[in-house]
Scaffold this motif. Sequence first.
Motif, PDB file in Angstrom:
ATOM      1  N   PHE A 196      -3.843 -27.147  11.656  1.00 14.32           N
ATOM      2  CA  PHE A 196      -4.584 -28.332  12.098  1.00 14.32           C
ATOM      3  C   PHE A 196      -5.154 -29.076  10.899  1.00 14.32           C
ATOM      4  CE2 PHE A 196      -8.465 -30.542  13.374  1.00 14.32           C
ATOM      5  CZ  PHE A 196      -8.052 -31.228  14.505  1.00 14.32           C
ATOM      6  N   MET A 197      -5.026 -30.400  10.951  1.00 15.40           N
ATOM      7  CA  MET A 197      -5.580 -31.235   9.887  1.00 15.40           C
ATOM      8  C   MET A 197      -6.259 -32.446  10.516  1.00 15.40           C
ATOM      9  SD  MET A 197      -3.601 -32.817   6.547  1.00 15.40           S
ATOM     10  CE  MET A 197      -3.462 -31.217   5.746  1.00 15.40           C
ATOM     11  N   TRP A 198      -7.410 -32.814   9.960  1.00 14.03           N
ATOM     12  CA  TRP A 198      -8.190 -33.950  10.456  1.00 14.03           C
ATOM     13  C   TRP A 198      -8.415 -34.909   9.298  1.00 14.03           C
ATOM     14  CZ3 TRP A 198     -13.762 -33.299  12.928  1.00 14.03           C
ATOM     15  CH2 TRP A 198     -14.211 -34.553  13.380  1.00 14.03           C
ATOM     16  N   ILE A 199      -7.841 -36.109   9.421  1.00 13.84           N
ATOM     17  CA  ILE A 199      -7.919 -37.131   8.377  1.00 13.84           C
ATOM     18  C   ILE A 199      -8.712 -38.304   8.936  1.00 13.84           C
ATOM     19  CG2 ILE A 199      -6.575 -38.628   6.849  1.00 13.84           C
ATOM     20  CD1 ILE A 199      -4.186 -36.613   7.621  1.00 13.84           C
ATOM     21  N   ILE A 213      -1.216 -31.435  14.294  1.00 10.14           N
ATOM     22  CA  ILE A 213      -1.303 -30.185  15.047  1.00 10.14           C
ATOM     23  C   ILE A 213       0.055 -29.503  15.022  1.00 10.14           C
ATOM     24  CG2 ILE A 213      -1.701 -29.191  17.336  1.00 10.14           C
ATOM     25  CD1 ILE A 213      -3.490 -31.662  17.905  1.00 10.14           C
ATOM     26  N   SER A 214       0.050 -28.211  14.759  1.00 14.41           N
ATOM     27  CA  SER A 214       1.314 -27.479  14.641  1.00 14.41           C
ATOM     28  C   SER A 214       1.190 -26.112  15.300  1.00 14.41           C
ATOM     29  CB  SER A 214       1.674 -27.311  13.156  1.00 14.41           C
ATOM     30  OG  SER A 214       2.792 -26.468  12.995  1.00 14.41           O
ATOM     31  N   GLU A 215       2.234 -25.728  16.032  1.00 12.72           N
ATOM     32  CA  GLU A 215       2.291 -24.374  16.584  1.00 12.72           C
ATOM     33  C   GLU A 215       3.755 -23.987  16.786  1.00 12.72           C
ATOM     34  OE1 GLU A 215       0.236 -24.063  20.276  1.00 12.72           O
ATOM     35  OE2 GLU A 215       1.908 -24.815  21.459  1.00 12.72           O
ATOM     36  N   VAL A 229      -0.671 -32.704  26.254  1.00 14.86           N
ATOM     37  CA  VAL A 229      -2.094 -32.946  26.511  1.00 14.86           C
ATOM     38  C   VAL A 229      -2.882 -31.644  26.441  1.00 14.86           C
ATOM     39  CG1 VAL A 229      -3.767 -33.653  28.267  1.00 14.86           C
ATOM     40  CG2 VAL A 229      -1.729 -35.040  27.856  1.00 14.86           C
ATOM     41  N   ALA A 230      -2.387 -30.599  27.101  1.00 15.31           N
ATOM     42  CA  ALA A 230      -3.099 -29.316  27.118  1.00 15.31           C
ATOM     43  C   ALA A 230      -3.211 -28.731  25.714  1.00 15.31           C
ATOM     44  CB  ALA A 230      -2.381 -28.339  28.047  1.00 15.31           C
ATOM     45  N   ARG A 231      -2.121 -28.802  24.952  1.00 18.75           N
ATOM     46  CA  ARG A 231      -2.133 -28.252  23.591  1.00 18.75           C
ATOM     47  C   ARG A 231      -3.088 -29.043  22.699  1.00 18.75           C
ATOM     48  NH1 ARG A 231       2.794 -28.131  23.201  1.00 18.75           N
ATOM     49  NH2 ARG A 231       3.269 -30.097  22.168  1.00 18.75           N
ATOM     50  N   THR A 232      -3.022 -30.365  22.794  1.00 18.36           N
ATOM     51  CA  THR A 232      -3.910 -31.202  21.989  1.00 18.36           C
ATOM     52  C   THR A 232      -5.369 -30.943  22.342  1.00 18.36           C
ATOM     53  OG1 THR A 232      -2.210 -32.930  21.854  1.00 18.36           O
ATOM     54  CG2 THR A 232      -4.464 -33.575  21.334  1.00 18.36           C
ATOM     55  N   ASN A 300      10.604 -24.221  12.570  1.00 16.24           N
ATOM     56  CA  ASN A 300      10.673 -23.949  14.003  1.00 16.24           C
ATOM     57  C   ASN A 300       9.294 -24.088  14.652  1.00 16.24           C
ATOM     58  OD1 ASN A 300      12.301 -23.364  16.278  1.00 16.24           O
ATOM     59  ND2 ASN A 300      11.494 -21.273  16.326  1.00 16.24           N
ATOM     60  N   LYS A 301       8.635 -25.213  14.330  1.00 14.84           N
ATOM     61  CA  LYS A 301       7.325 -25.494  14.909  1.00 14.84           C
ATOM     62  C   LYS A 301       7.340 -26.865  15.582  1.00 14.84           C
ATOM     63  CE  LYS A 301       4.444 -22.611  11.938  1.00 14.84           C
ATOM     64  NZ  LYS A 301       3.272 -22.569  11.027  1.00 14.84           N
ATOM     65  N   ILE A 302       6.547 -26.975  16.625  1.00 13.43           N
ATOM     66  CA  ILE A 302       6.368 -28.263  17.283  1.00 13.43           C
ATOM     67  C   ILE A 302       5.133 -28.915  16.673  1.00 13.43           C
ATOM     68  CG2 ILE A 302       5.013 -27.306  19.211  1.00 13.43           C
ATOM     69  CD1 ILE A 302       6.510 -29.392  20.993  1.00 13.43           C
ATOM     70  N   VAL A 303       5.284 -30.173  16.275  1.00 10.48           N
ATOM     71  CA  VAL A 303       4.229 -30.871  15.542  1.00 10.48           C
ATOM     72  C   VAL A 303       3.800 -32.103  16.332  1.00 10.48           C
ATOM     73  CG1 VAL A 303       3.613 -32.068  13.403  1.00 10.48           C
ATOM     74  CG2 VAL A 303       5.147 -30.082  13.335  1.00 10.48           C
ATOM     75  N   THR A 304       2.503 -32.298  16.441  1.00 11.69           N
ATOM     76  CA  THR A 304       1.953 -33.504  17.061  1.00 11.69           C
ATOM     77  C   THR A 304       1.121 -34.256  16.033  1.00 11.69           C
ATOM     78  OG1 THR A 304       1.891 -32.592  19.309  1.00 11.69           O
ATOM     79  CG2 THR A 304       0.405 -34.421  18.829  1.00 11.69           C
ATOM     80  N   LEU A 305       1.479 -35.511  15.819  1.00  8.26           N
ATOM     81  CA  LEU A 305       0.682 -36.412  14.991  1.00  8.26           C
ATOM     82  C   LEU A 305      -0.147 -37.255  15.955  1.00  8.26           C
ATOM     83  CD1 LEU A 305       3.498 -37.631  12.554  1.00  8.26           C
ATOM     84  CD2 LEU A 305       2.017 -35.625  12.317  1.00  8.26           C
ATOM     85  N   HIS A 306      -1.433 -37.025  15.972  1.00 11.75           N
ATOM     86  CA  HIS A 306      -2.322 -37.630  16.972  1.00 11.75           C
ATOM     87  C   HIS A 306      -3.323 -38.536  16.256  1.00 11.75           C
ATOM     88  CE1 HIS A 306      -4.532 -37.473  20.913  1.00 11.75           C
ATOM     89  NE2 HIS A 306      -5.545 -37.792  20.124  1.00 11.75           N
ATOM     90  N   SER A 307      -3.410 -39.783  16.684  1.00 12.95           N
ATOM     91  CA  SER A 307      -4.328 -40.723  16.043  1.00 12.95           C
ATOM     92  C   SER A 307      -5.245 -41.353  17.084  1.00 12.95           C
ATOM     93  CB  SER A 307      -3.547 -41.823  15.315  1.00 12.95           C
ATOM     94  OG  SER A 307      -2.798 -42.602  16.234  1.00 12.95           O
ATOM     95  N   TYR A 308      -6.413 -41.794  16.638  1.00 17.90           N
ATOM     96  CA  TYR A 308      -7.318 -42.464  17.570  1.00 17.90           C
ATOM     97  C   TYR A 308      -8.170 -43.495  16.845  1.00 17.90           C
ATOM     98  CZ  TYR A 308     -11.475 -39.788  16.028  1.00 17.90           C
ATOM     99  OH  TYR A 308     -12.512 -39.264  15.303  1.00 17.90           O
ATOM    100  N   VAL A 309      -8.698 -44.420  17.634  1.00 17.93           N
ATOM    101  CA  VAL A 309      -9.583 -45.475  17.135  1.00 17.93           C
ATOM    102  C   VAL A 309     -10.900 -45.404  17.895  1.00 17.93           C
ATOM    103  CG1 VAL A 309      -9.970 -47.981  17.030  1.00 17.93           C
ATOM    104  CG2 VAL A 309      -7.730 -47.041  16.438  1.00 17.93           C
ATOM    105  N   TYR A 310     -11.997 -45.580  17.164  1.00 17.93           N
ATOM    106  CA  TYR A 310     -13.314 -45.729  17.780  1.00 17.93           C
ATOM    107  C   TYR A 310     -13.907 -47.036  17.279  1.00 17.93           C
ATOM    108  CZ  TYR A 310     -18.130 -44.802  19.215  1.00 17.93           C
ATOM    109  OH  TYR A 310     -19.376 -44.885  19.795  1.00 17.93           O
TER     110      TYR A 310
END
Length: 334
Positions: A196-199, A213-215, A229-232, A300-310
Amino acid sequence: MIKKRIFGFLFILSLVLLTSSCDQNNKSTKPRSIGNTSEILVVLDSQKQWDNTIGKTIRTYFEQEQYGLNQVEPIFKLAHISKQNFSDLFKKHRNILIVHIDPKIEKSKVESFEDLWSSPQQIINIHAPNNRAFVSTLNENATAIIDKYNLAERKRILSVFRPSSRNKVSSEIAETFQLKMTVPSGFFMAKNESDFMWIRKEANEYSQCIFIISEPYKDTAQFSTSSIVARTNRFLEQYVPGDQRDSFMQIDEEFVIPQGKIIENFVSGYAIELRGLWNVEGDFMGGPFLSYTFLDSRSNKIVTLHSYVYHPNKKKRDLLRQLESILYSTQFTK
């Protein structure tokens, strides 16, 4: 009144052109394009065309609501002008859609040009013998045309971000996940774990953030919207606390259902794009998010690049488009 409006618009464009010419890329022989992010200039024969089925159909597609924003914003902002007023100044606009209606045209067609009158620039010409044929042609090609403009916007944003992207954050992404990402200056590393990484970027009025996010990959069910959604949410609850005690970030599934679609031109060739809203359980914060989930076959990992705005009570479309461009820049390092 109309003349005053045109004069005012020309004056503003002249200022933009004067400013942009100062930092023009020396490698380009074309003048630098003008216009705002997510803006398209529509060129027609007359105001009548804008008011009839031609203009209505154009607005239906290009001013459709951007999904996953907590305030209504169109995917593009449209401005329109007649061919009579389409001077050299307006030809420098970054995104142009030109309507050609002529009974002499035997078969409708769509043409695409890049950097014709300025750089960077995306131009789409639609030729049709009559209004009905134009509407039919746009109906058939709207998705591809929108993709063209979206790609052009991402390229422009990355051209601005790229010069400052060789930084500590980019190096840590490459070291932890073996991914190359164009992250401009202003972002900093808030958390760096093996999975997990938070930028983050914290400006005066808004925040932009990216999670990686990686698993381990098990099966294709992990690409379903519910699984993403559940994994995130599991990672967000663990790593992203809110300001209040026992509060944490989550994907909202009550007010806006997360919407997923298949993307075929991402880093691995296949990804699931997810758009929706996030909130903070136990607090009053929220905003839009955008994520891409793909398989990293090297590990052999599933990766999610997740971004958001506030950005409370303010428009967020273009801030989210910036994050979209950063995520789309992702490449494998080896």
